[in-house]
Design an enzyme around this catalytic site. Structure first.
Site, PDB file in Angstrom:
ATOM      1  N   ASN A  12       0.864  -1.176   0.000  1.00 46.73           N
ATOM      2  CA  ASN A  12       0.000   0.000   0.000  1.00 46.73           C
ATOM      3  C   ASN A  12       0.905   1.232   0.000  1.00 46.73           C
ATOM      4  O   ASN A  12       1.598   1.487   0.987  1.00 46.73           O
ATOM      5  CB  ASN A  12      -0.901  -0.023   1.238  1.00 46.73           C
ATOM      6  CG  ASN A  12      -1.866   1.142   1.292  1.00 46.73           C
ATOM      7  OD1 ASN A  12      -1.686   2.148   0.604  1.00 46.73           O
ATOM      8  ND2 ASN A  12      -2.885   1.022   2.118  1.00 46.73           N
ATOM      9  N   SER A  15       0.224   3.915   3.019  1.00 45.86           N
ATOM     10  CA  SER A  15       0.227   3.525   4.426  1.00 45.86           C
ATOM     11  C   SER A  15       1.453   4.074   5.155  1.00 45.86           C
ATOM     12  O   SER A  15       2.562   4.077   4.625  1.00 45.86           O
ATOM     13  CB  SER A  15       0.211   1.997   4.527  1.00 45.86           C
ATOM     14  OG  SER A  15       0.233   1.584   5.865  1.00 45.86           O
ATOM     15  N   GLY A  16       1.233   4.533   6.392  1.00 49.83           N
ATOM     16  CA  GLY A  16       2.345   4.970   7.230  1.00 49.83           C
ATOM     17  C   GLY A  16       3.180   6.083   6.641  1.00 49.83           C
ATOM     18  O   GLY A  16       4.402   5.988   6.590  1.00 49.83           O
ATOM     19  N   ASP A  71      -3.250  -3.235   8.872  1.00 51.82           N
ATOM     20  CA  ASP A  71      -4.042  -4.451   9.050  1.00 51.82           C
ATOM     21  C   ASP A  71      -5.052  -4.641   7.924  1.00 51.82           C
ATOM     22  O   ASP A  71      -5.382  -5.774   7.554  1.00 51.82           O
ATOM     23  CB  ASP A  71      -4.764  -4.410  10.400  1.00 51.82           C
ATOM     24  CG  ASP A  71      -3.809  -4.613  11.575  1.00 51.82           C
ATOM     25  OD1 ASP A  71      -2.740  -5.212  11.364  1.00 51.82           O
ATOM     26  OD2 ASP A  71      -4.127  -4.180  12.691  1.00 51.82           O
ATOM     27  N   GLU A  76      -6.893  -7.919   3.326  1.00 55.10           N
ATOM     28  CA  GLU A  76      -7.243  -8.088   1.909  1.00 55.10           C
ATOM     29  C   GLU A  76      -6.428  -9.204   1.259  1.00 55.10           C
ATOM     30  O   GLU A  76      -6.960 -10.021   0.501  1.00 55.10           O
ATOM     31  CB  GLU A  76      -7.027  -6.780   1.137  1.00 55.10           C
ATOM     32  CG  GLU A  76      -8.261  -5.925   1.014  1.00 55.10           C
ATOM     33  CD  GLU A  76      -8.151  -4.953  -0.164  1.00 55.10           C
ATOM     34  OE1 GLU A  76      -7.965  -5.408  -1.308  1.00 55.10           O
ATOM     35  OE2 GLU A  76      -8.251  -3.743   0.081  1.00 55.10           O
ATOM     36  N   GLU A 281     -13.205  -3.265  10.126  1.00 51.56           N
ATOM     37  CA  GLU A 281     -14.074  -2.787   9.056  1.00 51.56           C
ATOM     38  C   GLU A 281     -15.458  -3.404   9.198  1.00 51.56           C
ATOM     39  O   GLU A 281     -15.619  -4.494   9.750  1.00 51.56           O
ATOM     40  CB  GLU A 281     -13.480  -3.136   7.680  1.00 51.56           C
ATOM     41  CG  GLU A 281     -12.093  -2.564   7.416  1.00 51.56           C
ATOM     42  CD  GLU A 281     -12.054  -1.046   7.366  1.00 51.56           C
ATOM     43  OE1 GLU A 281     -13.108  -0.439   7.056  1.00 51.56           O
ATOM     44  OE2 GLU A 281     -10.991  -0.464   7.645  1.00 51.56           O
TER      45      GLU A 281
END
Length: 340
Positions: A12, A15-16, A71, A76, A281
């Site tokens: 991703n 992310s971060g 996470d 996914e 989620e």
């Protein structure tokens, strides 16, 4: 001729604070050094981008799939691999906000290079994962009840920027609105029929960054740790949270049902909507059946276990511990005031 092992890095890029994007080349070099023919896939905003690529890589015969992100990204990738009869090994490079799964596997957090190097130790765990409704998979927790709503109501940008602080602030705001609902829950050892304010079905011992909510959870025993909170009284809930922070002493409290089970059927006994949270989620509404798939995916982990002391220098951990201490003192004050 010796067959080359193949690895697919699914990351991703946002992310971060884009930390993974800055380290892709070095991570690929590390994997190549471990003997993998390695390639990378950058996820897109399209729905199920990571899931679909993981499924494609698994069907293409990749030996290892690495999920790099929070996470959500890991969830996914697991959902892409889990339904398949032949599943590659998995590794994770955690760069998200909570990183519960990484905490459980003792994978270095916020440092993609060190997380990638862990693969070279060649230590693995055959991990349990959860399955909901026979088709959706989760790696850490299924939850329901008033407080789980905070996961949906904290804006994603706030989660990214403030992490646990955002959750704690929203949780404090929601505490006065906690209520009980009647529910029937069938598990391995029987049936619970009564009112609950919260339901947690945990696979690992790390829930929301705290490792004392399900302190004795095992990664590979085929069992969920089912926790039912039977009170909606604000002072009692604050007391239970204090027991959690005191090392998991809540598990013996009479206001808690603490159950080990491989199967859970949650059936609301009223018309009130009960939303189910899967790994942070929204996962649809109850009724719902949860199954624990024992030893379903092999993950690279640090089975020597990274020392907890080595993680205390993490500023996020230090901040959370300070908040926990302050919260504990405030609960003491509230209990004294209630008694008077």
């Amino acid at each position: 001729m010796k067959k080359h092992k193949k690895a697919r890095l699914i990351y991703n890029p946002t992310s971060g604070q884009e930390i993974m994007k800055k380290n892709v080349a070095e991570v690929l070099d590390i994997l190549e050094g471990f003997g993998y023919e390695t390639s990378a896939f950058q996820t897109t905003p399209a729905p199920n981008s990571a899931r679909d690529e993981a499924k494609r890589a698994a069907k293409a015969g990749f030996d290892l799939v690495i999920a790099a992100g929070g996470d959500g990204t890991i969830n996914e990738v697991v959902n892409g691999i889990a339904p398949l009869p032949k599943r590659p090994k998995m590794a994770i490079i955690p760069t998200g906000t909570t990183n519960d799964f990484a905490r459980a596997l003792k994978v270095p957090r916020g440092n993609p290079v060190e997380a990638a190097k862990l693969i070279g130790k060649n230590q693995m765990v055959k991990m349990d994962i959860g399955r909901a409704r026979g088709e959706v998979y989760f790696i850490n927790i299924a939850a329901a009840g008033s407080l789980t709503e905070l996961t949906y109501s904290v804006p994603s940008q706030l989660k990214t920027t403030f992490g646990y602080l955002a959750y704690l602030a929203k949780g404090a705001e929601l505490l006065p609105r906690v209520s009980k609902v009647p529910v029937k829950i069938t598990h391995d050892d029987g049936v619970f029929d009564g009112e609950v304010s919260m339901i947690f079905a945990a696979i690992t011992n790390s829930v929301g960054g705290f490792e004392t909510i399900a302190p004795d959870a095992k990664l590979d025993d085929g069992k969920f740790t089912l926790i039912l909170v039977k009170t909606a009284n604000l002072i009692e809930i604050l007391h239970l949270i204090r027991l959690v922070l005191a090392g998991g002493k809540h598990i013996n409290d009479p206001r808690i049902e603490y159950i080990k089970t491989s199967y859970i059927n949650i059936e609301p006994q009223s018309d009130q909507q009960m939303m189910i949270n899967l790994d942070g989620e929204y996962g649809g509404d109850a009724p719902i059946v949860l199954e624990n798939l024992k030893n379903h995916i092999t993950f690279y982990a640090d089975t020597d276990e990274i020392s907890d002391d080595a993680l205390l220098l993490d500023p996020e951990v230090l901040a959370r511990e300070a908040i926990a201490q302050k919260f504990s003192h405030e609960v003491e004050d509230l209990e004294v005031a209630e008694e008077n």
